[in-house]
Design a protein around this motif. Structure first.
Motif, PDB file in Angstrom:
ATOM      1  N   MET A 100       0.793  -1.117  -0.113  1.00  0.00           N
ATOM      2  CA  MET A 100       0.086  -0.065   0.074  1.00  0.00           C
ATOM      3  C   MET A 100       0.899   1.364  -0.027  1.00  0.00           C
ATOM      4  N   ALA A 101       0.443   2.317  -0.797  1.00  0.00           N
ATOM      5  CA  ALA A 101       1.237   3.442  -0.825  1.00  0.00           C
ATOM      6  C   ALA A 101       1.502   4.323   0.584  1.00  0.00           C
ATOM      7  N   HIS A 102       0.354   4.268   1.364  1.00  0.00           N
ATOM      8  CA  HIS A 102       0.524   5.253   2.343  1.00  0.00           C
ATOM      9  C   HIS A 102       1.033   4.402   3.748  1.00  0.00           C
ATOM     10  N   THR A 103       1.537   5.037   4.363  1.00  0.00           N
ATOM     11  CA  THR A 103       1.998   4.478   6.055  1.00  0.00           C
ATOM     12  C   THR A 103       1.701   4.970   7.124  1.00  0.00           C
ATOM     13  N   SER A 104       0.971   6.412   6.925  1.00  0.00           N
ATOM     14  CA  SER A 104       0.497   7.152   7.976  1.00  0.00           C
ATOM     15  C   SER A 104      -0.837   8.122   7.526  1.00  0.00           C
ATOM     16  N   TYR A 105      -1.573   8.352   8.718  1.00  0.00           N
ATOM     17  CA  TYR A 105      -2.693   9.175   8.509  1.00  0.00           C
ATOM     18  C   TYR A 105      -2.842  10.101   9.451  1.00  0.00           C
ATOM     19  N   GLU A 106      -3.550  11.394   9.232  1.00  0.00           N
ATOM     20  CA  GLU A 106      -3.497  12.210  10.166  1.00  0.00           C
ATOM     21  C   GLU A 106      -5.086  12.240  10.737  1.00  0.00           C
ATOM     22  N   GLY A 107      -5.373  12.794  11.740  1.00  0.00           N
ATOM     23  CA  GLY A 107      -6.667  12.491  12.174  1.00  0.00           C
ATOM     24  C   GLY A 107      -6.773  12.127  13.648  1.00  0.00           C
ATOM     25  N   GLN A 108      -7.815  11.745  14.042  1.00  0.00           N
ATOM     26  CA  GLN A 108      -8.041  11.030  15.345  1.00  0.00           C
ATOM     27  C   GLN A 108      -9.227  10.072  15.450  1.00  0.00           C
ATOM     28  N   LEU A 109      -9.253   9.366  16.080  1.00  0.00           N
ATOM     29  CA  LEU A 109     -10.190   8.367  16.814  1.00  0.00           C
ATOM     30  C   LEU A 109     -11.277   8.847  17.563  1.00  0.00           C
ATOM     31  N   LEU A 110     -12.543   8.497  17.429  1.00  0.00           N
ATOM     32  CA  LEU A 110     -13.552   8.998  18.107  1.00  0.00           C
ATOM     33  C   LEU A 110     -13.507   8.362  19.633  1.00  0.00           C
ATOM     34  N   ASP A 111     -13.932   8.875  20.558  1.00  0.00           N
ATOM     35  CA  ASP A 111     -13.787   8.420  22.025  1.00  0.00           C
ATOM     36  C   ASP A 111     -14.283   6.854  21.964  1.00  0.00           C
ATOM     37  N   GLU A 112     -15.512   6.756  21.332  1.00  0.00           N
ATOM     38  CA  GLU A 112     -16.090   5.661  21.388  1.00  0.00           C
ATOM     39  C   GLU A 112     -15.370   4.464  20.483  1.00  0.00           C
ATOM     40  N   GLU A 113     -14.509   5.085  19.415  1.00  0.00           N
ATOM     41  CA  GLU A 113     -13.686   3.910  18.919  1.00  0.00           C
ATOM     42  C   GLU A 113     -12.514   3.580  19.779  1.00  0.00           C
ATOM     43  N   LEU A 114     -11.876   4.565  20.413  1.00  0.00           N
ATOM     44  CA  LEU A 114     -10.808   4.240  21.219  1.00  0.00           C
ATOM     45  C   LEU A 114     -11.086   3.392  22.215  1.00  0.00           C
ATOM     46  N   LEU A 115     -12.352   3.418  22.846  1.00  0.00           N
ATOM     47  CA  LEU A 115     -12.833   2.502  23.631  1.00  0.00           C
ATOM     48  C   LEU A 115     -13.091   0.907  23.339  1.00  0.00           C
ATOM     49  N   ARG A 116     -13.641   0.977  21.908  1.00  0.00           N
ATOM     50  CA  ARG A 116     -13.954  -0.177  21.266  1.00  0.00           C
ATOM     51  C   ARG A 116     -12.860  -0.956  20.817  1.00  0.00           C
ATOM     52  N   TYR A 117     -11.784  -0.255  20.567  1.00  0.00           N
ATOM     53  CA  TYR A 117     -10.454  -0.957  19.899  1.00  0.00           C
ATOM     54  C   TYR A 117      -9.557  -0.941  20.624  1.00  0.00           C
ATOM     55  N   ALA A 118      -9.666  -0.590  22.112  1.00  0.00           N
ATOM     56  CA  ALA A 118      -8.536  -0.376  23.055  1.00  0.00           C
ATOM     57  C   ALA A 118      -7.766  -1.663  23.089  1.00  0.00           C
ATOM     58  N   ARG A 119      -8.240  -2.904  23.263  1.00  0.00           N
ATOM     59  CA  ARG A 119      -7.256  -3.934  23.371  1.00  0.00           C
ATOM     60  C   ARG A 119      -6.367  -4.027  22.190  1.00  0.00           C
ATOM     61  N   GLN A 120      -7.161  -3.712  20.828  1.00  0.00           N
ATOM     62  CA  GLN A 120      -5.976  -3.816  19.850  1.00  0.00           C
ATOM     63  C   GLN A 120      -5.235  -2.908  19.769  1.00  0.00           C
ATOM     64  N   ILE A 121      -5.182  -1.499  20.061  1.00  0.00           N
ATOM     65  CA  ILE A 121      -4.427  -0.481  19.924  1.00  0.00           C
ATOM     66  C   ILE A 121      -3.217  -0.770  21.036  1.00  0.00           C
ATOM     67  N   LEU A 122      -3.510  -1.673  21.980  1.00  0.00           N
ATOM     68  CA  LEU A 122      -2.348  -1.882  22.895  1.00  0.00           C
ATOM     69  C   LEU A 122      -1.296  -2.954  22.672  1.00  0.00           C
ATOM     70  N   LEU A 123      -1.594  -3.540  21.261  1.00  0.00           N
ATOM     71  CA  LEU A 123      -0.724  -4.324  20.846  1.00  0.00           C
ATOM     72  C   LEU A 123       0.569  -3.813  20.480  1.00  0.00           C
ATOM     73  N   ASP A 124       1.638  -4.663  20.475  1.00  0.00           N
ATOM     74  CA  ASP A 124       3.234  -3.941  20.090  1.00  0.00           C
ATOM     75  C   ASP A 124       2.833  -4.051  18.310  1.00  0.00           C
ATOM     76  N   GLY A 125       3.387  -2.971  17.930  1.00  0.00           N
ATOM     77  CA  GLY A 125       3.237  -2.868  16.583  1.00  0.00           C
ATOM     78  C   GLY A 125       1.960  -2.567  15.744  1.00  0.00           C
ATOM     79  N   TRP A 126       0.839  -2.520  16.891  1.00  0.00           N
ATOM     80  CA  TRP A 126      -0.670  -1.949  16.242  1.00  0.00           C
ATOM     81  C   TRP A 126      -0.750  -0.686  17.349  1.00  0.00           C
ATOM     82  N   ASP A 127      -0.771   0.466  16.339  1.00  0.00           N
ATOM     83  CA  ASP A 127      -0.879   1.911  17.231  1.00  0.00           C
ATOM     84  C   ASP A 127      -2.080   2.721  16.581  1.00  0.00           C
ATOM     85  N   ILE A 128      -2.335   3.964  17.027  1.00  0.00           N
ATOM     86  CA  ILE A 128      -3.279   4.806  16.335  1.00  0.00           C
ATOM     87  C   ILE A 128      -3.264   4.885  15.007  1.00  0.00           C
ATOM     88  N   ASP A 129      -2.141   4.823  14.496  1.00  0.00           N
ATOM     89  CA  ASP A 129      -1.980   5.283  12.991  1.00  0.00           C
ATOM     90  C   ASP A 129      -2.419   3.969  12.131  1.00  0.00           C
TER      91      ASP A 129
END
Length: 264
Positions: free
Chosen positions: A1-30
């Protein structure tokens, strides 16, 4: 894929829903934002499509478009996990899309009742608005997979192809934009064998766990590709054997004489 990063932010409800995923090593907000921005087209909303799409939607895939011209039958309920007995007689694509949006209202799911072909691909894939980030082949016969592969190569769209029958499955992620080979390079002789096309779940049988496992392996590869811009199956075919509880990888290379991708 051409892109590697995105500007922007997740909604509070998205941060809550995907919290366990975002905690993974190698998987972040981007990574989560890349997944949120991705558009996937899935061909086939049956045994493979149900678990694959559900896992992707639960993980936060932004847009999914399911294409299938079939209706739900009683025999589908054994393995097609998005459907209930009261759904018998309804269209798979639209019923699955509605269920996916119930599972995760933060995503967009659409179902189209149609059979994808080379003639209608440009319209069905919404190419006028841009190419999908990934095609997911969740069909159950070689003829349809061959058509999807030709569309993938023609429009240079990555193709994640899965298959499941009996207690066995296969998975590969082709990147035609990199000229590393296509579905026909791996299965050319089988695709050309008309008799092979007759072996489907309908006439050969499939264990419910086979489609669940292969659909989730497909989702796993899609999440890495969309979220991490990584192909975990570069030039590899994953072969899973449920009867022996074994999994192995087989390498492949582009066929220089491939009638589908060698001329592109």
């Amino acid at each position: 894929m051409a892109h590697t990063s995105y500007e922007g932010q997740l909604l509070d409800e998205e941060l809550l829903r995907y919290a366990r995923q975002i905690l993974l090593d190698g998987w972040d907000i981007d990574a989560q934002l890349r997944l949120k921005s991705a558009r996937v087209v899935m061909i086939g909303a049956g045994g493979l499509g149900c678990p694959a799409s559900e896992t992707l939607v639960r993980a936060g895939l932004g847009q999914i478009h399911l294409i299938d011209d079939d209706i739900i039958e009683a025999s589908n309920l054994q393995r097609q996990t998005l459907f209930l007995p009261e759904d018998i007689g309804k269209t798979k694509a639209q019923t699955a899309a509605q269920m996916l949006e119930r599972i995760n209202p933060l995503i967009t799911a659409r179902g189209t009742v149609a059979r994808l072909s080379e003639d209608n691909a440009y319209k069905l894939l919404d190419m006028a608005t841009g190419k999908p980030d990934l095609l997911l082949d969740c069909t159950d016969n070689f003829a349809t997979r061959d058509v999807i592969n030709r569309i993938s190569v023609r429009y240079k769209i990555p193709l994640l192809s899965a298959s499941a029958i009996a207690m066995q499955g296969q998975l590969a992620l082709f990147e035609p934009q990199l000229n590393t080979g296509c579905y026909h390079c791996v299965f050319g002789s089988v695709v050309l064998d008309a008799a092979a096309d007759e072996r489907t779940c309908a006439n050969s049988g499939v264990l419910a766990s086979t489609t669940a496992i292969m659909g989730n392996l497909q989702a796993n590869a899609a999440l890495q590709y969309l979220g991490l811009t990584k192909n975990p199956l570069t030039n590899k075919l994953l072969i899973w054997d449920g009867s022996q509880m074994q999994q192995r990888l087989m390498g492949y290379r582009q066929d220089a004489a491939c009638p589908v991708c060698s001329s592109y």
